[in-house]
Design an enzyme around this catalytic site. Structure first.
Site, mmCIF file in Angstrom:
data_model
loop_
_atom_site.group_PDB
_atom_site.id
_atom_site.type_symbol
_atom_site.label_atom_id
_atom_site.label_comp_id
_atom_site.label_asym_id
_atom_site.label_seq_id
_atom_site.Cartn_x
_atom_site.Cartn_y
_atom_site.Cartn_z
ATOM 1 N N HIS A 196 0.865 -1.193 0.000
ATOM 2 C CA HIS A 196 0.000 0.000 0.000
ATOM 3 C C HIS A 196 0.891 1.229 0.000
ATOM 4 O O HIS A 196 1.733 1.387 0.886
ATOM 5 C CB HIS A 196 -0.915 0.000 1.223
ATOM 6 C CG HIS A 196 -1.616 1.302 1.466
ATOM 7 N ND1 HIS A 196 -2.242 2.003 0.449
ATOM 8 C CD2 HIS A 196 -1.779 2.046 2.594
ATOM 9 C CE1 HIS A 196 -2.773 3.104 0.959
ATOM 10 N NE2 HIS A 196 -2.491 3.157 2.251
ATOM 11 N N HIS A 222 1.288 5.694 -1.080
ATOM 12 C CA HIS A 222 0.629 6.980 -1.328
ATOM 13 C C HIS A 222 1.293 7.613 -2.547
ATOM 14 O O HIS A 222 1.683 8.771 -2.529
ATOM 15 C CB HIS A 222 0.764 7.897 -0.109
ATOM 16 C CG HIS A 222 0.051 7.407 1.111
ATOM 17 N ND1 HIS A 222 -0.002 8.135 2.285
ATOM 18 C CD2 HIS A 222 -0.655 6.276 1.363
ATOM 19 C CE1 HIS A 222 -0.692 7.463 3.195
ATOM 20 N NE2 HIS A 222 -1.099 6.336 2.651
ATOM 21 N N TYR A 264 1.671 -4.364 -20.178
ATOM 22 C CA TYR A 264 2.194 -4.709 -18.861
ATOM 23 C C TYR A 264 1.286 -4.253 -17.728
ATOM 24 O O TYR A 264 1.291 -4.853 -16.652
ATOM 25 C CB TYR A 264 3.612 -4.170 -18.684
ATOM 26 C CG TYR A 264 4.607 -5.044 -19.400
ATOM 27 C CD1 TYR A 264 5.114 -6.181 -18.793
ATOM 28 C CD2 TYR A 264 4.979 -4.773 -20.707
ATOM 29 C CE1 TYR A 264 5.997 -7.020 -19.457
ATOM 30 C CE2 TYR A 264 5.854 -5.608 -21.386
ATOM 31 C CZ TYR A 264 6.369 -6.723 -20.758
ATOM 32 O OH TYR A 264 7.219 -7.554 -21.421
#
Length: 224
Positions: free
Chosen positions: A95, A97, A122
């Site tokens: 995860h 930002h 891709y």
């Protein structure tokens, strides 16, 4: 501690530092988890920069999510839990930002079922497509229900105004898919309103047949 767990701790630190040093997740943002053979996890601690993780302080959780050793884990445990529960083959989750993916999550034209068009092969090969989840406060347990509501169809999920969450069958695979998602988001923003030529349905079908891909529904080109 097993040799495998020791290696995975080192990998979390190595990949975390790489992502941080390339500006893909600033400050103490972002988190990484890896699922272990006993059902427990290794996960980056709360308020820890991915660029400066200590293998010995990585949070070790049991199969029920209880802290066994290491520092207090990230508050984003609910979203990791939900993605592992809905993607049984997943062994790692990243995860971030990352700037361009977060920017795309704020655009009004985004299709929640197909955040990005098939601009490159891709993107499809690494991520299989990306869903958009509405905004939730960071750490809000309700995000888990939103992710479970996708019924495991997506390995890549973009949290509105927050960032991408990507599952992979290995940590390397999850990292590579996250990087591909960020680069495709960057391409999308560069090409937005320029009517770019995305892959055609026939080209997508060829990728599916050749590489054995399982894709959610994809629609449309870049919005405007």
């Amino acid at each position: 501690m097993s040799a495998t767990e020791s290696r995975l701790r080192e990998e979390i630190c190595r990949y975390g530092r790489s992502l941080f040093e390339r500006g893909l997740t600033p400050g103490s943002s972002g988190n990484i988890s890896v699922r272990l053979d006993d059902g427990g996890w290794l996960v980056s601690p709360t308020n820890a920069s991915l660029g400066f993780l200590d293998p010995a302080r990585i949070s070790r959780l049991d199969a029920e999510g209880n802290l066994v050793s290491g520092d207090k884990p990230t508050k984003e445990i609910p979203l990791h839990t939900a993605l592992y529960q809905s993607r049984r083959e997943a062994r790692a989750i990243v995860h971030l930002h990352s700037t361009h993916a977060v920017a795309v999550s704020m655009l009004p034209e985004i299709d929640p079922q197909a955040v990005l068009p098939p601009l490159t092969p891709y993107y499809l090969m690494r991520t299989g497509g990306t869903a958009l989840v509405p905004y939730f406060r960071p750490g809000d347990p309700a995000v888990a229900d939103a992710i479970r509501g996708l019924a495991g169809r997506y390995s890549a999920v973009l949290l509105a105004n927050h960032g991408p969450v990507v599952a992979g069958e290995s940590l390397e695979g999850a990292v590579f898919a996250t990087e591909e998602l960020e680069e495709t988001a960057r391409l999308y923003l560069i090409l937005r309103n320029l009517n770019p030529r995305a892959l055609s349905p026939a080209q997508v079908d060829d990728l599916v047949a050749h590489f054995g891909l399982t894709l959610p529904e994809h629609r449309g080109g870049c919005g405007g």
